[in-house]
Every structure is written in C-alpha cells, then in structure tokens.
Scaffold this motif. Structure first.
Motif, PDB file in Angstrom:
ATOM      1  N   UNK A  78       0.860  -1.383   0.077  1.00 12.20           N
ATOM      2  CA  UNK A  78       0.133  -0.169   0.038  1.00 12.20           C
ATOM      3  C   UNK A  78       0.631   1.276  -0.326  1.00 12.20           C
ATOM      4  N   UNK A  79       2.040   1.347   0.854  1.00 12.43           N
ATOM      5  CA  UNK A  79       2.652   2.546   1.015  1.00 12.43           C
ATOM      6  C   UNK A  79       3.122   2.545  -0.459  1.00 12.43           C
ATOM      7  N   UNK A  80       3.205   1.748  -1.051  1.00 11.73           N
ATOM      8  CA  UNK A  80       4.843   1.675  -2.489  1.00 11.73           C
ATOM      9  C   UNK A  80       3.576   2.696  -3.617  1.00 11.73           C
ATOM     10  N   UNK A  81       2.726   2.060  -3.383  1.00 10.58           N
ATOM     11  CA  UNK A  81       1.904   2.252  -4.662  1.00 10.58           C
ATOM     12  C   UNK A  81       1.087   3.671  -4.350  1.00 10.58           C
ATOM     13  N   UNK A  82       0.521   3.772  -2.918  1.00  9.89           N
ATOM     14  CA  UNK A  82       0.518   5.331  -2.566  1.00  9.89           C
ATOM     15  C   UNK A  82       1.270   6.052  -3.393  1.00  9.89           C
ATOM     16  N   UNK A  83       2.747   6.067  -3.149  1.00  5.18           N
ATOM     17  CA  UNK A  83       3.772   6.864  -3.194  1.00  5.18           C
ATOM     18  C   UNK A  83       4.366   6.942  -5.051  1.00  5.18           C
ATOM     19  N   UNK A  84       3.486   5.821  -5.644  1.00  4.52           N
ATOM     20  CA  UNK A  84       4.349   5.976  -6.872  1.00  4.52           C
ATOM     21  C   UNK A  84       2.915   6.748  -7.899  1.00  4.52           C
ATOM     22  N   UNK A  85       1.842   5.930  -7.023  1.00  8.31           N
ATOM     23  CA  UNK A  85       0.330   6.760  -8.440  1.00  8.31           C
ATOM     24  C   UNK A  85      -0.318   6.987  -7.826  1.00  8.31           C
ATOM     25  N   UNK A  86      -0.495   6.939  -6.050  1.00  9.92           N
ATOM     26  CA  UNK A  86      -1.060   7.972  -5.603  1.00  9.92           C
ATOM     27  C   UNK A  86      -2.532   7.631  -4.717  1.00  9.92           C
ATOM     28  N   UNK A  87      -3.135   5.679  -5.142  1.00  9.48           N
ATOM     29  CA  UNK A  87      -4.369   5.272  -4.752  1.00  9.48           C
ATOM     30  C   UNK A  87      -3.563   4.111  -4.889  1.00  9.48           C
ATOM     31  N   UNK A  88      -4.624   3.326  -3.789  1.00 10.34           N
ATOM     32  CA  UNK A  88      -4.276   2.213  -3.382  1.00 10.34           C
ATOM     33  C   UNK A  88      -5.866   1.276  -2.760  1.00 10.34           C
ATOM     34  N   UNK A  89      -5.709   0.618  -2.834  1.00 12.15           N
ATOM     35  CA  UNK A  89      -6.562  -0.717  -2.469  1.00 12.15           C
ATOM     36  C   UNK A  89      -5.935  -1.460  -0.588  1.00 12.15           C
ATOM     37  N   UNK A  90      -7.140  -1.092  -0.200  1.00 14.56           N
ATOM     38  CA  UNK A  90      -6.429  -1.615   1.249  1.00 14.56           C
ATOM     39  C   UNK A  90      -7.250  -3.450   2.135  1.00 14.56           C
ATOM     40  N   UNK A  91      -7.251  -3.557   2.953  1.00 13.05           N
ATOM     41  CA  UNK A  91      -7.931  -4.431   3.260  1.00 13.05           C
ATOM     42  C   UNK A  91      -9.678  -3.746   4.151  1.00 13.05           C
TER      43      UNK A  91
END
Ligand code: AMP
Ligand code: MG
Length: 346
Positions: A78-91
């Motif tokens: 999640x941290x890496x997706x937020x960092x690279x694309x600004x979005x992520x899907x969490x549980x």
C-alpha cells in the motif's frame, strides 16, 4: 524460554505479577511484530481454549503479514502504491484502522502520527536490532521530510480505496499495532464465550473480567531500573506504556529514542515513560505514544484532548506525575512520590 532479545525487552514497561492465575489457567504465547504476546485465560478449560488458541495463532500471523511496517506484505504494498500512483486498495480492516488513526492523530494535535514511516526509517528504526548505532541522520534530510508534513489526514478513504497526494506519507502502525492485536484477541476470546482473560503484549495489555474475585495486578517498570509502582484494577481495562528508554539509537554522546516528534522529526527528549489506562487497546496505545511525544509540560492537555483520564508520566529523572484518576489504581513503591496534576481548563 529464550526471548528474542531485540524484541521483547525494549517494549516491556509493565509486567504481570504472579498471583492472578491459578493452576487451571490456560496459556498461549505468540510472536507478533517481534513482540511476545501472552494470552492467559484464568478458570478456562482446555476444551474451551484449544480451538481459540489456534484461531489466535492464525490471526496474529495474518496481522504480521498484513501490517508489518517494513517486511514485504500488505502495508508495504500500500505504501509503495500510494507513493508511486497516489492510490491503493486496502483490506477493510486496514482501511478501518486508518480512519481510527486519523481521528487519533487529529485529537493528539499531530503528536501521534502513523504517517511518519519515512522519518522512522530515516532514523534507522525499521529494524529488530536495538540499539541502533551511529550518529543521527543528516539534518537536511530530516528537515526535508518534516517540511512535507506527512499526515494520515492526507489520505482520503472511500471504503477500501485510498488516495494520497503527499509522497512523504508512509504508514507505520508501530504505535498502535499492539493495541490492535490485544483488542482483536479479547474480541475473539469473548466470541468463544470466555469472560476472564489477560492479553499481554510485551508489557502492553488488556484485561477482561475479574480472576477469582481479585483485581488484576500490574507492575509498572521504573525506566531507571526496578519497579516504580503497581496498578491494581478490576474488570475490563487496557494498560499501555510508551517509553524512550529501551529502543533507541546510540552515538558517542547520547541516546535518541525510537518515538519521534512528528513536528520536528527528532526523537522525543525528556519523558522516560507514559502509561495510560483505558478501556480499549488501540486508543490507549495511541495515547501513550502521544503523551510520550507531548512531554512533561504538555501531556495533561493532550491527555484531556484525547479523552484519557488515567495517565502516569515518569520523566528522565524519575519524577512521577499522574492524573487523579490514575491514582485510583496506582500505588507507588515505598518512598516514591507522585505529583498529581490537574487537567488544564478549556
Ligand atoms: P509505541 O511503543 O506504541 O510508542 O510505538 C512506537 C513506534 O511507533 C515506533 O517504533 C515507530 O514505529 C512508531 N512511531 C514513532 N513515533 C511515532 C509517533 N509520533 N506517532 C506514531 N507512531 C510513531
Ligand atoms: Mg503506542
């Protein structure tokens, strides 16, 4: 039993005293995030505990995989997706915890801030081996991160969907993970129909029920060595301590605590330990971290803002200050004094 040295000792601030468990107590031990978690079920029968202990084992392993701040897993993804694309899907669970963390960060005035993972990493605290040796990181690197003001409030949540435009944000739930783990354990224990339990995560703990009609007894460690006093409590409670005396970075002349002030990027000076009694682990854990950051002058105001009634702070010279509500449970060791503080007015 051999304990993992870099893990258990650094977080112990309180320990369970003998006397609150009889021979019929069912016990299990687990490692979660490198902390030993002990579950005791006074008065329980092995038939009741066997499946429950297996269930807890699975839950704790899952948490470890999903929440670890630096070992590859759900949170690191999640941290890496937020960092690279600004979005992520969490549980759903992680998204819920994030929303709780946002509320706790707001109420702590930014002293509890689980979005400072980059600062924690910069200081070398994403490790299991303490003490960390060597001088602080370059001042300019600390300042650059602090200037970007990472905050959980930078993350917008829509159900399980997360969006974040601040690249300095990196989630690190180290300040509430134990709280979450003990809450989850107590919920499962209750779900199995048991009413009396103690879940002790390396000195941070939650209790339910009353063992054999007697109070739970918890020793509060003196950061300078020995025991500072004892807490006696009946019924349901969470007792959490944050200290800057055991997990630290050491260079030639001084120690730097693993609890950082998010507003400066530097480890908290002065406070040696902050103990909070609440009813639930996550909020007590966050509050203990926030009070350690707040320091000797500010902590009563932060406690009030976070809805904490019972708190005890021990400074680096061993001076104890506590709220009046804490003194209903806490007895200092003979010869030790406690200064009782008032909450500041509005
Ligand atoms: P605790 O022992 O509960 O006070 O948690 C300390 C851990 O939380 C550290 O090892 C870091 O991973 C993280 N942390 C450090 N400083 C803070 C802070 N100001 N707010 C939230 N988490 C923090
Ligand atoms: Mg904490």
């Amino acid at each position: 039993m051999k304990l993992h040295p870099g893990h258990l000792l650094p977080v112990i601030a309180a320990l369970l005293l003998p006397g609150c468990s009889g021979p019929e107590t069912q016990r299990a031990e687990y490692f979660v995030f490198g902390t030993l978690v002990e579950v005791s079920l006074p008065g329980a029968h092995p038939d009741e505990s066997e499946a429950l202990f297996a269930d807890l084992q699975q839950e704790f392993q899952r948490m470890h995989r999903e929440w670890h701040a630096w070992e590859p897993g759900e949170l690191v993804r999640i941290n890496s997706e937020l960092q690279t694309s600004g979005a992520s899907l969490a549980t759903a669970e992680l998204a819920d915890l994030l929303r709780r963390a946002q509320d706790l960060e707001r109420r702590s005035g930014g002293r509890f801030n689980p979005a400072i993972g980059k600062l924690v990493a910069l200081w070398g605290f994403h490790t299991s081996d303490f003490p960390v040796l060597g001088p602080p990181p370059p001042r300019a690197d600390i300042e650059a991160l602090v200037a970007m003001k990472p905050s959980t409030l930078d993350i917008a949540t829509d159900g399980r969907r997360l969006h974040c435009a601040n690249p300095a944000v990196q989630l690190d739930f180290g300040g509430i993970a134990k709280g979450f783990a003990v809450d989850l354990a107590i919920e499962r224990i209750r779900g199995a129909g048991l009413k009396t339990a103690m879940v002790n995560a390396g000195g941070d703990m939650r209790m339910a029920g009353v063992p054999e009609g007697r109070p739970w007894r918890i020793a509060v460690r003196d950061p300078g060595g020995g025991i500072a006093g004892r807490i006696e409590i009946t019924g349901d409670a969470a007792v959490f301590t944050s200290g800057n005396y055991q997990r630290f970075r050491q260079d030639a002349d001084r120690r730097y605590a693993h609890i950082l002030d998010p507003r400066t990027g530097w480890p908290v000076p002065h406070v040696a330990s902050a103990t909070v009694i609440g009813t639930e682990g996550v909020s007590a854990d966050a509050a203990a971290t926030a009070l350690a950051v707040a320091g000797p002058d500010d902590w009563p105001r932060v406690a009030r803002d976070m809805g904490v009634e019972a708190a005890l702070v021990i400074d680096d010279e061993g001076l104890m200050t506590a709220t009046a509500a804490m003194m209903a449970y806490f007895t200092p060791e003979r010869g030790r004094e406690v200064v009782v503080v008032e909450y500041p007015g509005e």
